[in-house]
Design a protein around this motif. Sequence first.
Motif, PDB file in Angstrom:
ATOM      1  N   GLY A  41       0.793  -1.230   0.000  1.00 53.24           N
ATOM      2  CA  GLY A  41       0.000   0.000   0.000  1.00 53.24           C
ATOM      3  C   GLY A  41       0.824   1.279   0.000  1.00 53.24           C
ATOM      4  N   ASN A  42       2.147   1.168  -0.113  1.00 52.46           N
ATOM      5  CA  ASN A  42       2.980   2.384  -0.174  1.00 52.46           C
ATOM      6  C   ASN A  42       2.863   3.040  -1.547  1.00 52.46           C
ATOM      7  N   GLN A  43       2.774   4.383  -1.534  1.00 44.24           N
ATOM      8  CA  GLN A  43       2.621   5.116  -2.791  1.00 44.24           C
ATOM      9  C   GLN A  43       3.977   5.664  -3.272  1.00 44.24           C
ATOM     10  N   TYR A  44       4.194   5.621  -4.580  1.00 39.55           N
ATOM     11  CA  TYR A  44       5.434   6.148  -5.164  1.00 39.55           C
ATOM     12  C   TYR A  44       5.088   7.122  -6.286  1.00 39.55           C
ATOM     13  N   LEU A  45       5.888   8.163  -6.392  1.00 39.27           N
ATOM     14  CA  LEU A  45       5.801   9.054  -7.544  1.00 39.27           C
ATOM     15  C   LEU A  45       6.658   8.405  -8.644  1.00 39.27           C
ATOM     16  N   ASP A  46       6.028   8.101  -9.779  1.00 41.98           N
ATOM     17  CA  ASP A  46       6.739   7.345 -10.819  1.00 41.98           C
ATOM     18  C   ASP A  46       7.413   8.289 -11.814  1.00 41.98           C
ATOM     19  N   PHE A  47       8.714   8.468 -11.664  1.00 40.20           N
ATOM     20  CA  PHE A  47       9.455   9.317 -12.597  1.00 40.20           C
ATOM     21  C   PHE A  47      10.337   8.472 -13.524  1.00 40.20           C
ATOM     22  N   PHE A  48       9.934   7.226 -13.738  1.00 41.33           N
ATOM     23  CA  PHE A  48      10.608   6.383 -14.726  1.00 41.33           C
ATOM     24  C   PHE A  48       9.600   5.848 -15.759  1.00 41.33           C
ATOM     25  N   GLY A  49       8.341   5.758 -15.329  1.00 40.89           N
ATOM     26  CA  GLY A  49       7.284   5.382 -16.275  1.00 40.89           C
ATOM     27  C   GLY A  49       7.428   3.980 -16.830  1.00 40.89           C
ATOM     28  N   GLY A 332       9.814  19.887 -18.924  1.00 39.90           N
ATOM     29  CA  GLY A 332      11.168  19.324 -19.016  1.00 39.90           C
ATOM     30  C   GLY A 332      12.222  20.384 -18.718  1.00 39.90           C
ATOM     31  N   ALA A 333      12.000  21.612 -19.216  1.00 40.98           N
ATOM     32  CA  ALA A 333      12.955  22.704 -18.950  1.00 40.98           C
ATOM     33  C   ALA A 333      12.960  23.034 -17.458  1.00 40.98           C
ATOM     34  N   TYR A 334      11.784  22.982 -16.851  1.00 40.56           N
ATOM     35  CA  TYR A 334      11.668  23.259 -15.409  1.00 40.56           C
ATOM     36  C   TYR A 334      12.419  22.181 -14.606  1.00 40.56           C
ATOM     37  N   LEU A 335      12.227  20.940 -15.029  1.00 42.33           N
ATOM     38  CA  LEU A 335      12.930  19.816 -14.382  1.00 42.33           C
ATOM     39  C   LEU A 335      14.447  19.968 -14.555  1.00 42.33           C
ATOM     40  N   ARG A 336      14.854  20.329 -15.752  1.00 47.03           N
ATOM     41  CA  ARG A 336      16.272  20.462 -16.050  1.00 47.03           C
ATOM     42  C   ARG A 336      16.921  21.533 -15.158  1.00 47.03           C
ATOM     43  N   ALA A 337      16.195  22.643 -14.998  1.00 50.42           N
ATOM     44  CA  ALA A 337      16.728  23.730 -14.158  1.00 50.42           C
ATOM     45  C   ALA A 337      16.929  23.240 -12.725  1.00 50.42           C
ATOM     46  N   LYS A 338      15.979  22.441 -12.232  1.00 54.50           N
ATOM     47  CA  LYS A 338      16.105  21.897 -10.868  1.00 54.50           C
ATOM     48  C   LYS A 338      17.344  20.993 -10.776  1.00 54.50           C
ATOM     49  N   LEU A 339      17.548  20.187 -11.809  1.00 55.18           N
ATOM     50  CA  LEU A 339      18.690  19.264 -11.792  1.00 55.18           C
ATOM     51  C   LEU A 339      20.015  20.030 -11.877  1.00 55.18           C
ATOM     52  N   GLY A 388       9.691   7.307  -1.456  1.00 50.98           N
ATOM     53  CA  GLY A 388       8.484   7.245  -2.292  1.00 50.98           C
ATOM     54  C   GLY A 388       8.681   7.742  -3.712  1.00 50.98           C
ATOM     55  N   LEU A 389       9.856   7.481  -4.280  1.00 49.56           N
ATOM     56  CA  LEU A 389      10.141   7.953  -5.646  1.00 49.56           C
ATOM     57  C   LEU A 389      10.730   6.827  -6.482  1.00 49.56           C
ATOM     58  N   ASP A 415       8.293  19.619  -8.585  1.00 52.02           N
ATOM     59  CA  ASP A 415       8.688  20.095  -7.244  1.00 52.02           C
ATOM     60  C   ASP A 415       8.720  18.916  -6.262  1.00 52.02           C
ATOM     61  N   ASP A 416       7.696  18.093  -6.353  1.00 51.55           N
ATOM     62  CA  ASP A 416       7.596  16.909  -5.486  1.00 51.55           C
ATOM     63  C   ASP A 416       8.803  15.981  -5.740  1.00 51.55           C
ATOM     64  N   PHE A 417       9.077  15.756  -7.031  1.00 52.64           N
ATOM     65  CA  PHE A 417      10.229  14.929  -7.412  1.00 52.64           C
ATOM     66  C   PHE A 417      11.519  15.502  -6.827  1.00 52.64           C
ATOM     67  N   ALA A 418      11.713  16.811  -7.037  1.00 52.26           N
ATOM     68  CA  ALA A 418      12.981  17.449  -6.654  1.00 52.26           C
ATOM     69  C   ALA A 418      13.234  17.305  -5.158  1.00 52.26           C
ATOM     70  N   LEU A 419      12.169  17.466  -4.372  1.00 53.23           N
ATOM     71  CA  LEU A 419      12.310  17.338  -2.916  1.00 53.23           C
ATOM     72  C   LEU A 419      12.732  15.915  -2.540  1.00 53.23           C
ATOM     73  N   ARG A 420      12.017  14.946  -3.118  1.00 49.44           N
ATOM     74  CA  ARG A 420      12.319  13.538  -2.795  1.00 49.44           C
ATOM     75  C   ARG A 420      13.716  13.147  -3.307  1.00 49.44           C
ATOM     76  N   PHE A 421      14.057  13.615  -4.491  1.00 45.79           N
ATOM     77  CA  PHE A 421      15.333  13.238  -5.108  1.00 45.79           C
ATOM     78  C   PHE A 421      16.499  13.841  -4.335  1.00 45.79           C
ATOM     79  N   GLU A 422      16.383  15.125  -3.999  1.00 46.68           N
ATOM     80  CA  GLU A 422      17.513  15.774  -3.321  1.00 46.68           C
ATOM     81  C   GLU A 422      17.670  15.241  -1.895  1.00 46.68           C
ATOM     82  N   THR A 423      16.549  14.947  -1.233  1.00 47.35           N
ATOM     83  CA  THR A 423      16.632  14.347   0.107  1.00 47.35           C
ATOM     84  C   THR A 423      17.377  13.015   0.023  1.00 47.35           C
ATOM     85  N   SER A 424      17.054  12.242  -1.002  1.00 47.45           N
ATOM     86  CA  SER A 424      17.704  10.934  -1.184  1.00 47.45           C
ATOM     87  C   SER A 424      19.185  11.110  -1.499  1.00 47.45           C
TER      88      SER A 424
END
Length: 437
Positions: A41-49, A332-339, A388-389, A415-424
């Motif tokens: 029952g754990n939820q994940y944000l799917d950034f691999f599809g 994608g540009a927004y994601l790239r800037a975060k990365l 959860g990513l 934004d959700d991805f970036a928080l989870r990714f950077e924390t990891s």
Amino acid sequence: MNKQEIILANQQYLFPSVFHYYKEPLVVARAKDQYVWDIDGNQYLDFFGGIVTISVGHCNETVNRKVHEQMDKLQHVSTVFANEPQAALAKRIAGITPGGKLTKSFFTNSGTEANETAFVTARCYTGNHEIVALRHSYHGRSAVAMAATGNSSWRLGGAAPSGFVHAINANCYRCPFGLTYPSCNVRCARDLDEMIRTSTAGRIAGFIAEPIQGVGGFITPPKEYFEIIHGIVKKYGGVFISDEVQTGWGRTGGKWFGIEQWGVEPDIITSAKSLGNGAPVGLTVARPEIADAMKGLTISTFGGNPVTATQAKAVIDYIDEHKLSINAAETGAYLRAKLEEMKAKHPIIGDVRGMGLLQGVELVEDRETKAPAAAATNALLEASRENGLMIGKGGTWGNVIRISPPMNISKSDVDDFALRFETSLKRVTQTQMAGVR
Ligand SMILES: Cc1ncc(COP(=O)(O)O)c(C=O)c1O
């Protein structure tokens, strides 16, 4: 079955080559839009599809409604009978290929088969045999597709079928010639001329490449690379095959196909993955005169299956109606800037690359030596799971994070991805530093 029974049955009844991500396999139970739930029952944000496959969100309602209707009307006929969904899909694809010039399709079940079909077609058309592929490429898991693949990890079973040679790929982060772009004058592309003259019979059936190398770690060439390659391929009589299994259907942003980003009109496009949003569909679409050269008997029992063809067309229509390739460019540009921001803060990130919603992050132990940080990449996958990513992995040295979310995500998902990714990421680097102390 409960979780342990599923994991055990996997081990007992599947080939061990059916490997899974993570120390403990993630048992997926259901998915909706950009989210996946495991059996606990754990939820994940799917950034691999899946693997760069969920283009319009898991279990997309609009798509699935059309699929359910088709399922109750006609499920199977095979390619030897005409049916509307296959014809409608082929017509739809003919209308969106680069320059509207690739108008004849052959449908199969996977990217592997799509490439097999392309190789046979190129050989029938040119009368030549040899195909040039690129180092660090991936083209599938059949005997022939493995021979085309330019990465030893994915070439199982010893001797590979003949007829493939591998040219230098473009990787500006790890230049095979040790040069720097643009003063290199794109030597990696120009090398193809001598390569064909010295390592083939001098006339080739074709050249196959991914516009951005997927499994290789989202390796993105400089803008001139494919234009130069295209000229050389034509000089030696080959057809240009663009393997769009990962880069197709708007994912690179603003264009239907990745090769269009490089200003090249291919002769054949192969695709799968995002075209079906999870349905098993392979596509080989070619210029008519090339498709017409494949005469004689060939059949695909499930190719052009009415249900998968309905799903694929519904996916294309959805991408078009919701302008998802524009969203892939903007989000994608927004994601790239975060990365890029993260790269500025974390020395473990050696390179960020990609286009649209196909972004790669290469991890290194040291920015000077560029030693691949494969263990840290695995640790980052594990830490992301705990946060959860879901993200993917790739690269010849297993040190590239692959990010390819559904194309209908929004900036708040990033934004959700970036928080989870950077924390990891912080967790992994802190653990590493603790280890050093
Ligand atoms: C570029 C590319 N070509 C071909 C394939 C093979 O596709 P499939 O796994 O559907 O056979 C893949 C799969 O990852 C791929 O990434």
